[in-house]
Design a protein around this motif. Structure first.
Motif, mmCIF file in Angstrom:
data_model
loop_
_atom_site.group_PDB
_atom_site.id
_atom_site.type_symbol
_atom_site.label_atom_id
_atom_site.label_comp_id
_atom_site.label_asym_id
_atom_site.label_seq_id
_atom_site.Cartn_x
_atom_site.Cartn_y
_atom_site.Cartn_z
ATOM 1 N N ILE A 33 64.716 91.931 17.704
ATOM 2 C CA ILE A 33 65.518 90.781 18.120
ATOM 3 C C ILE A 33 65.725 89.842 16.934
ATOM 4 C CG2 ILE A 33 65.540 88.710 19.574
ATOM 5 C CD1 ILE A 33 64.077 90.383 21.712
ATOM 6 N N GLU A 34 64.657 89.554 16.217
ATOM 7 C CA GLU A 34 64.763 88.658 15.069
ATOM 8 C C GLU A 34 65.686 89.230 14.003
ATOM 9 O OE1 GLU A 34 61.801 85.632 12.779
ATOM 10 O OE2 GLU A 34 61.000 87.575 13.386
ATOM 11 N N ALA A 35 65.699 90.577 13.888
ATOM 12 C CA ALA A 35 66.524 91.238 12.873
ATOM 13 C C ALA A 35 68.016 91.130 13.171
ATOM 14 C CB ALA A 35 66.122 92.710 12.753
ATOM 15 N N ILE A 36 68.386 90.662 14.362
ATOM 16 C CA ILE A 36 69.803 90.391 14.638
ATOM 17 C C ILE A 36 70.333 89.406 13.601
ATOM 18 C CG2 ILE A 36 71.401 89.365 16.310
ATOM 19 C CD1 ILE A 36 69.504 90.492 18.526
ATOM 20 N N GLY A 37 69.471 88.518 13.177
ATOM 21 C CA GLY A 37 69.768 87.702 12.008
ATOM 22 C C GLY A 37 70.464 86.379 12.263
ATOM 23 N N SER A 38 70.851 86.096 13.478
ATOM 24 C CA SER A 38 71.552 84.843 13.773
ATOM 25 C C SER A 38 70.551 83.697 13.906
ATOM 26 C CB SER A 38 72.348 84.984 15.071
ATOM 27 O OG SER A 38 71.465 85.146 16.171
ATOM 28 N N ASP A 39 71.070 82.485 13.842
ATOM 29 C CA ASP A 39 70.219 81.313 14.073
ATOM 30 C C ASP A 39 69.595 81.383 15.452
ATOM 31 O OD1 ASP A 39 69.374 78.441 13.418
ATOM 32 O OD2 ASP A 39 70.487 78.161 15.293
ATOM 33 N N PHE A 40 70.388 81.792 16.435
ATOM 34 C CA PHE A 40 69.865 81.886 17.794
ATOM 35 C C PHE A 40 68.768 82.938 17.887
ATOM 36 C CE2 PHE A 40 70.453 83.606 22.256
ATOM 37 C CZ PHE A 40 69.645 82.650 22.829
ATOM 38 N N ALA A 41 68.954 84.103 17.286
ATOM 39 C CA ALA A 41 67.938 85.154 17.332
ATOM 40 C C ALA A 41 66.630 84.674 16.697
ATOM 41 C CB ALA A 41 68.439 86.408 16.633
ATOM 42 N N HIS A 42 66.734 83.929 15.625
ATOM 43 C CA HIS A 42 65.532 83.381 14.987
ATOM 44 C C HIS A 42 64.836 82.381 15.907
ATOM 45 C CE1 HIS A 42 65.988 85.396 11.192
ATOM 46 N NE2 HIS A 42 67.186 84.879 10.972
ATOM 47 N N LYS A 43 65.615 81.583 16.622
ATOM 48 C CA LYS A 43 65.035 80.629 17.568
ATOM 49 C C LYS A 43 64.358 81.352 18.727
ATOM 50 C CE LYS A 43 67.708 76.354 16.913
ATOM 51 N NZ LYS A 43 68.052 76.526 15.504
ATOM 52 N N VAL A 44 65.003 82.396 19.245
ATOM 53 C CA VAL A 44 64.405 83.196 20.320
ATOM 54 C C VAL A 44 63.071 83.766 19.854
ATOM 55 C CG1 VAL A 44 64.627 85.338 21.644
ATOM 56 C CG2 VAL A 44 66.554 83.749 21.505
ATOM 57 N N ALA A 45 63.059 84.353 18.667
ATOM 58 C CA ALA A 45 61.833 84.958 18.147
ATOM 59 C C ALA A 45 60.743 83.909 17.973
ATOM 60 C CB ALA A 45 62.122 85.665 16.822
ATOM 61 N N ALA A 46 61.101 82.738 17.473
ATOM 62 C CA ALA A 46 60.108 81.685 17.262
ATOM 63 C C ALA A 46 59.510 81.218 18.585
ATOM 64 C CB ALA A 46 60.744 80.514 16.516
ATOM 65 N N MET A 47 60.352 81.047 19.602
ATOM 66 C CA MET A 47 59.847 80.630 20.907
ATOM 67 C C MET A 47 58.916 81.679 21.502
ATOM 68 S SD MET A 47 62.998 78.640 22.844
ATOM 69 C CE MET A 47 64.353 79.662 22.252
ATOM 70 N N LEU A 48 59.302 82.937 21.398
ATOM 71 C CA LEU A 48 58.501 83.991 22.008
ATOM 72 C C LEU A 48 57.204 84.230 21.243
ATOM 73 C CD1 LEU A 48 61.213 86.531 23.204
ATOM 74 C CD2 LEU A 48 59.988 84.805 24.526
ATOM 75 N N ARG A 49 57.210 84.048 19.930
ATOM 76 C CA ARG A 49 55.954 84.174 19.167
ATOM 77 C C ARG A 49 54.994 83.042 19.555
ATOM 78 N NH1 ARG A 49 56.779 88.295 15.731
ATOM 79 N NH2 ARG A 49 58.891 88.555 14.890
ATOM 80 N N PHE A 50 55.529 81.839 19.736
ATOM 81 C CA PHE A 50 54.702 80.733 20.216
ATOM 82 C C PHE A 50 54.129 81.070 21.594
ATOM 83 C CE2 PHE A 50 53.837 76.915 22.571
ATOM 84 C CZ PHE A 50 53.315 76.028 21.654
ATOM 85 N N TYR A 51 54.980 81.605 22.452
ATOM 86 C CA TYR A 51 54.626 81.921 23.839
ATOM 87 C C TYR A 51 53.474 82.914 23.916
ATOM 88 C CZ TYR A 51 56.110 82.546 28.786
ATOM 89 O OH TYR A 51 56.198 82.567 30.154
ATOM 90 N N VAL A 52 53.568 83.995 23.144
ATOM 91 C CA VAL A 52 52.523 85.014 23.211
ATOM 92 C C VAL A 52 51.228 84.497 22.611
ATOM 93 C CG1 VAL A 52 53.101 86.205 21.038
ATOM 94 C CG2 VAL A 52 52.011 87.479 22.902
ATOM 95 N N HIS A 53 51.330 83.695 21.553
ATOM 96 C CA HIS A 53 50.111 83.126 20.960
ATOM 97 C C HIS A 53 49.447 82.169 21.939
ATOM 98 C CE1 HIS A 53 47.337 81.495 18.008
ATOM 99 N NE2 HIS A 53 47.738 80.282 18.359
ATOM 100 N N ALA A 54 50.244 81.318 22.596
ATOM 101 C CA ALA A 54 49.686 80.357 23.545
ATOM 102 C C ALA A 54 49.053 81.062 24.731
ATOM 103 C CB ALA A 54 50.785 79.401 24.015
ATOM 104 N N ALA A 55 49.682 82.139 25.191
ATOM 105 C CA ALA A 55 49.154 82.872 26.344
ATOM 106 C C ALA A 55 47.766 83.434 26.063
ATOM 107 C CB ALA A 55 50.107 83.993 26.740
ATOM 108 N N LYS A 56 47.503 83.774 24.811
ATOM 109 C CA LYS A 56 46.196 84.335 24.448
ATOM 110 C C LYS A 56 45.073 83.323 24.625
ATOM 111 C CE LYS A 56 47.990 87.614 21.017
ATOM 112 N NZ LYS A 56 48.009 87.988 19.572
ATOM 113 N N GLN A 57 45.432 82.036 24.641
ATOM 114 C CA GLN A 57 44.411 80.991 24.743
ATOM 115 C C GLN A 57 44.062 80.648 26.189
ATOM 116 O OE1 GLN A 57 43.553 80.528 21.564
ATOM 117 N NE2 GLN A 57 45.394 81.710 21.060
ATOM 118 N N THR A 58 44.794 81.198 27.147
ATOM 119 C CA THR A 58 44.579 80.820 28.542
ATOM 120 C C THR A 58 43.479 81.661 29.177
ATOM 121 O OG1 THR A 58 46.206 82.374 29.433
ATOM 122 C CG2 THR A 58 47.021 80.227 28.721
ATOM 123 N N ALA A 59 42.938 81.133 30.266
ATOM 124 C CA ALA A 59 41.832 81.808 30.947
ATOM 125 C C ALA A 59 42.249 83.125 31.577
ATOM 126 C CB ALA A 59 41.254 80.882 32.019
#
Length: 318
Positions: free
Chosen positions: A204-230
């Motif tokens: 998805i990030e390799a699509i290369g658009s500004d939007f694709a980069h934003k999507v990737a950044a949000m989802l990377r944050f999401y998966v990292h945050a999920a790892k911290q939950t009970a």
């Protein structure tokens, strides 16, 4: 032929992904977007809806809903969605103006004015829809069905048995589930199977658009945050679950999903089980089915559908 829809949401990272899929498909005629608190406070979810819809160059009315659950203290998911609700991503200030109508007024008037039934897509707590049905039960016949991301037949992510969206406002959920309106429930049973892998996220990030980069950044944050939950499990270590996307994907492509018609009740008083969707898979209550409970998704096609949506919207934004 288009499908008229109203989207009720609490943006929220996965709500933004659901909106992306909806915006990318002109066969969805989006009549209205309404917001409530959930993933973040109402002030932040309404700002995110306005800013994201503006960024995506969509001309859709956005109306503010109720600011808190019916009877419970508001709980939000800032630990999963970040301080602004969208991880570390910032969208430009919105150019769309907030509707002069409240969400309840806008939903009622949109439904009454429509010559055909409208599908409600709900990806947050059901506060707005519960309030609509209490105040204006005459609109029930104008709702074709509700495609809802919430609940779980087995397990939870806010308590051992309760999923977040229902847990936040179980009283509203009880009103909606007992309304007689057909409901398709994309609960944790199916959304835990509706994930992208880190390798797919790289694509998805390799699509290369500004939007694709934003999507990737949000989802990377999401998966990292999920790892911290009970309620994080090692089996989801490299999987990013796109919960809310299921509610939109079902409306577009129901053939990607499998489920069972069941009677579902909402537990509102339990000391340990408030917010639980009690799914009568064995038909032991003898009560008529009121919900289609999804449990399976064709994951590869689901992911392809989402990737295509990111590409389409990247071209649209330019």
């Amino acid at each position: 032929m288009t499908i008229p829809v109203i989207i009720d949401c609490d943006p929220g990272i996965d709500d933004v992904m659901a909106l992306t899929l909806a915006f990318a498909h002109p066969e969805l005629d989006i009549k209205l977007i309404t917001t409530e608190p959930g993933n973040q406070t109402q002030a932040k979810t309404i700002h995110n809806a306005l800013a994201f819809t503006s960024y995506m160059k969509q001309d859709i009315e956005i109306a503010r809903g109720l600011d808190a659950p019916f009877f419970r203290k508001l709980e939000i998911a800032a630990e999963v969605h970040g301080d602004n609700g969208l991880g570390d991503v910032q969208f430009p200030e919105p150019t769309i103006q907030l509707s002069n109508r409240t969400a309840i007024e806008a939903m009622k008037e949109t439904l009454i004015a429509s010559e055909e039934q409208i599908v409600l897509i709900a990806t947050g707590p059901l506060t707005n829809i519960g309030a609509l049905l209490l105040a204006h039960p005459e609109v029930k016949s104008k709702i074709k069905y509700i495609s809802y991301m919430g609940g779980a037949a087995v397990g939870g992510n806010m308590s051992p048995t309760a999923e977040f969206n229902v847990y936040v406002d179980p009283h509203a959920a009880e009103i909606v589930f007992q309304s007689g309106i057909p409901i398709v429930m994309s609960g944790l049973d199916v959304t835990h199977k509706a994930y992208v892998t880190l390798e797919e996220l790289d694509r998805i990030e390799a699509i290369g658009s500004d939007f694709a980069h934003k999507v990737a950044a949000m989802l990377r944050f999401y998966v990292h945050a999920a790892k911290q939950t009970a309620f994080h499990s090692p089996e989801f270590e490299n999987r990013i679950r796109l919960h809310d996307l299921c509610a939109v994907s079902y409306v577009l492509t129901p053939e990607l999903f499998e489920g069972d018609d069941c009677y579902v009740a909402i537990e509102i008083e339990g000391k340990y089980t408030a917010g639980t969707t009690v799914v009568d898979y064995e038909q032991r209550t003898g009560l008529p089915h009121n919900v289609k409970v999804l449990h399976t998704v064709h994951r590869e096609k689901f992911v392809e559908q989402f990737m295509d949506a990111v590409k389409v919207m990247s071209r649209h934004i330019g």
